[in-house]
Each structure stands twice: as structure tokens, then as C-alpha cells.
Enzyme design. Structure first.
Site, PDB file in Angstrom:
ATOM      1  N   HIS A  54       0.824  -1.271  -0.072  1.00 31.63           N
ATOM      2  CA  HIS A  54      -0.005   0.083   0.006  1.00 31.63           C
ATOM      3  C   HIS A  54       0.865   1.228  -0.058  1.00 31.63           C
ATOM      4  O   HIS A  54       0.531   2.399  -0.566  1.00 31.63           O
ATOM      5  CB  HIS A  54      -0.977   0.060   1.306  1.00 31.63           C
ATOM      6  N   GLU A 103      -7.958   8.466  -3.482  1.00 35.73           N
ATOM      7  CA  GLU A 103      -7.412   7.139  -2.970  1.00 35.73           C
ATOM      8  C   GLU A 103      -8.453   6.061  -2.556  1.00 35.73           C
ATOM      9  O   GLU A 103      -9.684   6.428  -2.414  1.00 35.73           O
ATOM     10  CB  GLU A 103      -6.519   7.554  -1.792  1.00 35.73           C
ATOM     11  N   SER A 104      -8.029   4.837  -2.186  1.00 34.90           N
ATOM     12  CA  SER A 104      -8.732   3.859  -1.607  1.00 34.90           C
ATOM     13  C   SER A 104      -8.682   3.471  -0.318  1.00 34.90           C
ATOM     14  O   SER A 104      -7.606   3.865   0.245  1.00 34.90           O
ATOM     15  CB  SER A 104      -8.216   2.551  -2.527  1.00 34.90           C
ATOM     16  N   HIS A 105      -9.694   3.078   0.234  1.00 30.09           N
ATOM     17  CA  HIS A 105      -9.784   2.530   1.784  1.00 30.09           C
ATOM     18  C   HIS A 105     -10.575   1.229   1.609  1.00 30.09           C
ATOM     19  O   HIS A 105     -11.548   1.233   2.144  1.00 30.09           O
ATOM     20  CB  HIS A 105     -10.461   3.678   2.654  1.00 30.09           C
ATOM     21  N   HIS A 107      -9.965  -2.355   2.082  1.00 31.52           N
ATOM     22  CA  HIS A 107      -9.988  -3.446   3.123  1.00 31.52           C
ATOM     23  C   HIS A 107     -10.495  -2.769   4.359  1.00 31.52           C
ATOM     24  O   HIS A 107     -11.263  -3.698   4.965  1.00 31.52           O
ATOM     25  CB  HIS A 107      -8.496  -3.967   3.051  1.00 31.52           C
ATOM     26  N   ARG A 126      -6.887  15.482   4.015  1.00 29.04           N
ATOM     27  CA  ARG A 126      -5.634  15.900   4.604  1.00 29.04           C
ATOM     28  C   ARG A 126      -4.359  15.925   3.430  1.00 29.04           C
ATOM     29  O   ARG A 126      -3.509  16.807   3.584  1.00 29.04           O
ATOM     30  CB  ARG A 126      -5.114  14.986   5.897  1.00 29.04           C
ATOM     31  N   GLN A 251      -8.886   2.465  11.422  1.00 31.99           N
ATOM     32  CA  GLN A 251      -8.429   3.998  12.269  1.00 31.99           C
ATOM     33  C   GLN A 251      -9.838   4.177  12.678  1.00 31.99           C
ATOM     34  O   GLN A 251     -10.872   3.816  12.109  1.00 31.99           O
ATOM     35  CB  GLN A 251      -8.185   4.705  11.246  1.00 31.99           C
ATOM     36  N   ASP A 279       0.919  15.128   5.827  1.00 31.30           N
ATOM     37  CA  ASP A 279      -0.237  14.668   6.520  1.00 31.30           C
ATOM     38  C   ASP A 279       0.243  13.244   6.987  1.00 31.30           C
ATOM     39  O   ASP A 279       1.018  12.596   6.591  1.00 31.30           O
ATOM     40  CB  ASP A 279      -1.278  14.457   5.874  1.00 31.30           C
ATOM     41  N   ASP A 511      -5.868   8.863 -10.687  1.00 29.47           N
ATOM     42  CA  ASP A 511      -6.476   7.452 -10.903  1.00 29.47           C
ATOM     43  C   ASP A 511      -6.383   6.679  -9.408  1.00 29.47           C
ATOM     44  O   ASP A 511      -5.526   7.167  -8.672  1.00 29.47           O
ATOM     45  CB  ASP A 511      -5.838   6.934 -11.919  1.00 29.47           C
ATOM     46  N   ASN A 549      -3.364   6.579  -7.050  1.00 31.99           N
ATOM     47  CA  ASN A 549      -3.171   5.345  -5.959  1.00 31.99           C
ATOM     48  C   ASN A 549      -3.405   4.136  -6.562  1.00 31.99           C
ATOM     49  O   ASN A 549      -4.110   3.987  -7.462  1.00 31.99           O
ATOM     50  CB  ASN A 549      -4.519   5.631  -4.895  1.00 31.99           C
TER      51      ASN A 549
END
EC number: 6.3.5.3
Length: 751
Positions: A54, A103-105, A107, A126, A251, A279, A511, A549
Site C-alpha cells: 500500500h 485514494e482507496s480505503h 480493505h 488531509r 482507524q 499529513d 486515478d 493510488n
């Protein structure tokens, strides 16, 4: 007292749990070779998160380098910041710049949907803030399993609540995006978040630590045990069949703290007292310190004991790996520290000097008087392993491509076409998404010009001149499965077209590339082909990639997701008053079809909806020259005020574009299909097409404009006051019946 680093020199044979941290045997040996000794436990923690897939892009770097061959010029001027920074920055004129990134989140959002999605929004916000910009809007691209699956009913509401809850609390409008469904995302949803911010050219800030003696300040929330290895390690492995099992790794977000952090940071920028800023995202302090130090002109010393903690029992390794949210790190000259603290106190933001910039090229971290980290920060942040993963074209792809949707049976009777339209409108990827979007505030801040369900989101940047930006976020995973090179180009072309039909000029892309395991040669071939497709398409369209990302390991056991290259396109419009809406506006307006339709049904929603999820054949032909011409026509038509509405043609083809334009405008229509097979004319998803409506008096001028740019145009019929969707000579559907079919799928599933 003997330093921990010295002990590491003296005890080379101590066994370390590197495999449990996701470090491979050869990577562990590489760390030892770099250090000339075994790592300390703190150093091992840092390398493990920073060298994760990641954070390090170790499997994708060799392919991502191809983006560097593209021009760094947009149609509006040079990029002010590009790949390698927290986010790309684009000059949009009048002294303004816009920064945007996705961006990815993924999982974390499966393990804990609300917090995973919420902290995904917080993290991308951020990134934008760290460039010196005020965040002004967000978007999201979401993928879930089938609507009728129990786990979709678990994940979808939590993700939507997380995206909306965090963004709404920040006061950021959610102006667009997409929601789609496929069985491959069951157990592996995708949550891709985009943020856009605005700044003046002179306010641009970059992430670097320079100036020996300058102070390193950590400000924002205290550090806790949440998110230890969360995005970095959790997003760098494949889920097993048992599903979510790592809740402590996700988080926990506090949007109210983030709002204070935004305002505090912007005032610090305004005061001119920040020399460098970073950040805290994936890998936490490990990332912030190594990134800042490696990009500066010196080293860095940090005393970990000074880091404010929510949990006093955290070990130093945990402090280094924690991905607690709402934190920033700044480099400040000693003479400005008190002013920095004063501004932080004003906003009730905790700030602590934790170190300083030092001579040399070492990152030194101390704990309880001992040196626990002594590394070259470049080896942590930038010089990790780079894998040239083997890849090859899947053997099964020939059979899939031969199983063409064009060869499937078609019922062209009035009853068959009517039934097909209703099935397409009820498909999850076409059906109304207002159950999702009504949970988002789309108009907070008062600068939103267009928002969902428009073609793209649009924000006003300057009140006096009307300067604005438009943004679209799209991915066509079905096309990418059939041909990754063409599918990635279609994803870009659709977002490009969505921006263009509002009257804005597309100028740059970001992207978010979502694929399965890089250890699978077939997945890596798909990834490599998608990159080549995007590079070639950007070159032909004359727009740069500003950053982005990569999210890999998106699969459960052996089953990868459909390859999903999500593309965000930024457009600029000189005066938002000229924007074009998607909905039909006036009864009696003529309806025109722009572009050419071919017998291209493979990968279409018609194929999926009418033939029980079938997916085979080849995607439609990509027509980048025609996309450019269409964009020029739409931009000029907007400036001249010729059009009442415009809607791109994509999923569902002409039939869906007509129906959505009528639903949103509260009108009907009467159209005659072009000559040819009616299933093809209604549902083909040929590229570079749009429908527009306009008053009869504007027809000659608009047709001349299309002819000037070589854009085929055909009159289909007109907007009606009635309550019917009439396909003359074919079939008619009451507008209310069709609209109810379109409105009901997601609310019914969530109920």
C-alpha cells in the site's frame, strides 16, 4: 546505557517476527544489508509498514513509471505539482490552482464499514490540505456485491454513513461519483474517495524538511492504538474465506477534530510560518518522518517520548505504526514556533515539538534516552524493494471474448423491448442512487453548481468571474475484464465525456487503480495492460496524470475483483453560469443524438440485465478523436448558450440517457430510433456519444457547430409535457411506471 541500535549490532542472530509484519525473507535480508546489521524492533516496524504494498507500490512502480512519459502540460498550462507529491496541482487561471486526488480505503471498509469509509475521506482531505489548499469538495466511487446479498446489506449502509457522516461534519459537499454492484466485490468492496481543493499559486506547499535546527512539530489529535498497520498492512494482503477478522487495524475518525485541524492549518499557511508539511496517513509517524526527511536537505531527530498519546501503554513500535487520524507534521523555524503554538491554541489543536532537522542524512528516533531508529530515510521512504512481477495473458480470455453478447438472442417485439428497458433501468448499476446521495450534503459552502445526479459535479471557484471546475469519477470494470487496455481507456473516456457535456474543458486526471493479487500473473497482466491503455489515451487526449493510488490484493481467497481502474477527470469552465444540466427542461425542445452507434453490446448493462449476468465479447471501439471533437462542440455550445440539456451515453446506452433526462426533468419524450436493430439503437454502449435538447431556433447554429468539428448529429424527436416515454413505432412506457422501476431497487434492498 547501551543504545538499542548498539544492541542490534551486538546481537545479529536474534530472531525477529518479520513475517508476522508482512516482511518477506528477501526483504528482511535487504533491510539487514542496508543497515549493515539486524534492524531494531522499531526499525523493523517502520520498514514493515513503509515497504508494504500500500505504501511502497513495490509491485506497481515499474508500470507506473510509464505515466512519467506523458507531458506535464495541461490544456490550460503546466502542472504546478504532479506525481510524487501528496496531490497534483493544476493551474486553472486567474491566479488560482486546484489540487485533486483519489485514494482507496477498500480493505478497512470491509472490516469496519463506517470507520473504514470515514477515515478514507479524512485521509484524502488531509492530502489536499497538505498542499496548501482549502478542501472544497469530495466525491466517491463505491463498489459492492449484489444488492440481494446479506453482506452487501451489512457493508453498504455503513460505508455510505461513513462517507456522508465524515464529509458532512467537515462541511464539504459531496458532488458526484458512482455506486455499482457485482458479485466479484462480495467480500471485497471498493471505497475510492476523491477530494478537491483550491489555492492561490503562491500558497503552494510541498512536503520536505529543510533548514538545520528547524523544529519538527506534531499537531492535531493524540496518537492511539487504533489503526496500527491498518491501511499499510491490512490493504497489502488478501482476505481469506472467513471474511473480516481485523477490526483493531481499522482507524477511528473524528471529523470535528479534522475540521479544527483544517482551519488551524490554513491559518498557519496564511501566517507564512510553515517550511514543510506532511499529513499522517498510512504508516503514521513512520511515513511522516521518513517522507519529510528524505525530501529535505538534512536529516531529522525525533524524541518519541514527546508524542502525545491517548494510550500511555503503547510500545514505541506501536507509536511508529499507529495510523490514528487527524494528525499533521510541520517543519518550522525556531523563531516561528511560539506563533505556531499560538495559532494552534486558538483552534484548540494540540501541538508538540517532537524533534528537529539535523545535519547529515540520518533519521534518528529516540525513546527513553535510547536511539531506537538510525536509518537513511530514503531507504525507508523511497528505496524499498521493486518487483517486476511475472505476468501473462490469461488463457481463459480467448473463450470469454469469443462468447459475444452480440450473438445472444434479442426480442425486438414491442413487448420484448419494453421488458428489456425495464430490466435495464432496474439493474443496480443503472438504478437511481438517491438512497445513497441523499445522505450526503451536496450544497454546503454554497459553491456547488452541479451535483449528483448530474453528469459531473461542478464548483464555483471565483464569485466575481464565475470561474469553476467540474469533476467526474468513473470506472468500467466490465469492459476492463473483457479487455484491460480498452476498458481502462473507456473508464477515462467516460469521465472525460461526463465533464465535457457540462460545458467544462477536461484538463487533467487522477486515478485509483483497484486490482487483485499482484502475485497472480494474470492479474498483473491485466494491471500492466490497463496502465498502457491510460498512458496512450492521455497522450491522445493531451491531458496529464497528476497522481493517484494503487490498491492491490483486492480478492477473497482465489477470486479477484473485476479489474477496476477508477479515473477522476478535472475540467475547467470559465463561467459556471454557462453550465449545461443533464435533465430535459422544456417541452417542445428537439432531442438530438451526437456520435455514431455500432452493434456493440458486449460488456453492456443490457447483456447483464437481460441475460442473467452474462459477460463476454469485446468492449466497444474506443474513439478518442471523437471524444475530443465532442468535447469541443460541448464547450462551444455552452459558451454560446445553445443547449437546454446534455447527457452522456454510457451504461445502458441511449435508452437510459433518454429515461434519466426525462425522470430528472419531470417530462416525457417522443423519439424515433435511428434505422437499424432496435436493441442495438436502444442499448449499445458505443463511445463518444451524447444526447442534447435545445429549442428549435438554435438547431441550425448547433448543427453547423457539429459539422465544423465532424461530430455526427441526428434528430430523434422532442421533449413532451406528457407522462409517457414514447419510442415511436416501437413501444411506449408510462413515465411513472418506468421511474418507479428505476427508483426502487436500492431502497427495497436496504429495507
Amino acid at each position: 546505557m547501551v543504545d538499542t541500535v548498539e544492541i542490534a549490532f551486538q546481537t545479529p542472530d536474534v530472531e525477529q517476527p518479520y513475517a508476522a509484519l508482512g516482511v518477506k525473507d528477501d526483504e528482511y535480508q535487504m533491510i539487514r544489508d542496508i543497515l549493515g546489521r539486524r534492524p531494531t524492533s522499531a526499525e523493523l516496524a517502520m520498514y514493515s509498514v513503509m515497504w508494504s504494498e500500500h505504501c511502497s507500490y513495490k509491485s506497481s512502480k515499474v508500470h507506473l513509471k510509464k505515466f512519467g512519459s506523458l507531458s506535464q502540460e495541461t490544456p490550460r498550462g503546466p502542472l504546478l505539482a504532479g506525481i510524487g507529491e501528496n496531490a497534483g496541482v493544476v493551474d486553472i487561471g486567474q491566479g488560482y490552482a486546484v489540487t485533486f486526488k483519489a485514494e482507496s480505503h477498500n480493505h478497512p471498509s470491509y472490516v469496519e464499514p463506517y470507520q473504514g469509509a470515514a477515515t478514507g475521506v479524512g485521509g484524502i482531505v488531509r492530502d489536499i490540505l497538505a498542499m496548501g489548499a482549502r478542501p472544497i469538495g469530495v466525491m466517491d466511487s463505491l463498489r459492492f456485491g449484489p444488492l440481494d446479498e446479506d453482506d452487501t446489506r451489512r457493508v453498504l449502509p455503513g460505508v455510505v454513513s461513513g462517507v456522508g457522516g465524515y464529509g458532512n461534519c467537515l462541511g464539504l459537499p459531496n458532488i458526484g461519483g458512482e455506486v455499482q454492484f457485482d458479485k466479484s466485490y462480495l467480500g471485497n468492496p471498493l471505497v475510492n474517495a476523491l477530494c478537491v481543493g483550491v489555492l492561490r499559486h503562491e500558497d503552494l506547499h510541498l512536503a520536505h524538511a529543510s533548514g538545520v535546527g528547524n523544529q519538527v512539530i506534531l499537531f492535531g489529535a493524540a496518537t492511539g492504538g487504533d489503526g496500527i498497520g491498518g491501511a499499510s498492512i491490512l490493504a497489502s494482503e488478501t482476505f481469506d474465506e472467513d471474511g473480516p477478522a481485523k477490526r483493531p487495524s481499522v482507524q477511528v475518525g473524528d471529523p470535528f477534530m479534522e475540521k479544527l485541524l483544517i482551519e488551524c492549518t490554513l491559518e498557519l499557511f496564511q501566517a507564512g510560518i510553515i517550511n514543510g508539511i506532511q499529513d499522517f496517513g498510512a504508516a503514521g509517524i513512520s511515513c511522516a518522518t521518513s517522507e519529510l526527511a528524505s525530501a529535505g536537505d538534512g536529516g531529522m531527530f525525533v524524541n518519541l517520548n514527546l508524542v502525545p498519546l491517548r494510550d500511555p501503554n503503547l510500545a514505541p513500535e506501536e507509536i511508529l505504526m499507529s495510523e490514528s487520524q487527524e494528525r499533521m507534521m510541520a517543519v518550522v523555524e525556531p523563531r516561528n514556533v511560539e506563533r505556531f503554538m499560538e495559532i494552534c491554541r486558538k483552534w484548540d489543536v494540540q501541538a508538540t515539538v517532537v524533534g528537529e532537522v539535523i545535519e547529515g542524512d540520518r533519521l534518528l528516533i529516540e525513546w527513553n534516552g535510547e536511539t531506537i531508529v538510525d536509518v537513511d530515510p530514503k531507504t525507508v521512504a523511497h528505496e524499498g524493494p521493486v518487483y517486476e512481477r511475472p505476468y501473462h495473458r490469461p488463457e481463459w480470455l480467448d473463450d470469454v471474448q469469443a462468447d459475444r453478447a452480440e450473438d445472444l438472442p434479442r426480442d425486438n417485439s414491442a413487448e420484448g423491448l419494453r421488458a428489456a428497458l425495464l430490466k435495464v433501468l432496474a439493474h443496480g448499476n443503472v438504478a437511481d442512487k438517491s438512497w445513497v446521495t441523499q445522505q450526503y450534503d451536496r450544497y454546503v459552502r454554497g459553491s456547488t453548481v452541479l451535483a449528483q445526479p448530474e453528469n459531473s459535479g461542478m464548483l464555483r471557484i471565483d464569485e466575481e468571474t464565475g470561474l469553476g471546475v467540474a469533476l467526474a469519477l468513473d470506472a468500467n470494470s466490465r469492459f476492463t475484464y473483457l479487455n484491460p487496455y480498452l476498458g481502462a481507456q473507456h473508464s477515462l473516456a467516460e469521465a472525460y465525456r461526463n465533464v465535457a457535456v457540462t460545458g467544462a474543458e477536461p484538463v487533467a486526471i487522477t486515478d485509483c487503480l483497484n486490482f487483485g493479487s499482484p502475485e497472480d500473473p494474470e492479474v498483473m497482466w491485466t494491471f500492466a495492460e490497463a496502465i498502457l491503455g491510460l498512458v496512450d489515451a492521455c497522450r491522445d487526449l493531451g491531458i496529464p496524470v497528476t497522481g493517484g493510488n494503487v490498491s492491490l490484493y483486492n480478492q477473497t481467497a482465489e477470486a479477484p475483483i473485476l479489474p477496476t481502474p477508477t479515473v477522476g477527470v478535472l475540467g475547467v469552465i470559465d463561467d459556471v453560469a454557462t453550465r449545461i444540466r443533464a435533465s430535459f427542461a422544456h417541452a417542445g425542445d428537439s432531442i438530438l443524438l451526437l456520435g455514431e452507434t455500432a452493434e456493440e453490446l458486449s460488456g453492456s448493462i443490457w447483456e447483464a440485465a437481460v441475460h442473467d449476468g452474462h459477460l463476454g465479447g469485446l468492449p466497444p471501439v474506443v474513439k478518442l478523436g471523437a471524444e475530443l471533437a465532442l468535447a469541443k462542440v460541448m464547450g462551444e455550445a455552452a459558451r454560446r448558450g445553445l443547449l437546454s440539456s446534455a447527457h452522456d451515453l454510457s451504461e445502458g446506452g441511449l435508452a437510459v440517457a433518454l429515461a434519466e433526462s426525462a425522470f430528472k426533468g419531470g417530462t416525457g419524450f417522443a423519439v424515433t430510433l435511428p434505422e437499424g436493430d432496435p436493441t442495438v439503437e436502444l442499448f449499445a454502449e458505443s463511445a463518444a456519444r451524447a444526447i442534447v435538447s435545445l429549442p428549435g431556433g438554435a438547431l441550425p447554429e448547433f448543427e453547423a457547430l457539429c459539422a465544423e468539428h465532424g461530430v455526427p448529429v441526428q434528430r430523434l424527436g422532442e421533449v413532451t409535457e406528457g407522462d409517457e416515454l414514447e419510442f415511436v413505432g416501437q413501444f411506449t412506457v408510462p413515465a411513472d411506471e418506468a421511474k418507479q422501476v428505476w427508483l426502487s431497487p436500492i431502497p427495497a434492498a436496504m429495507a
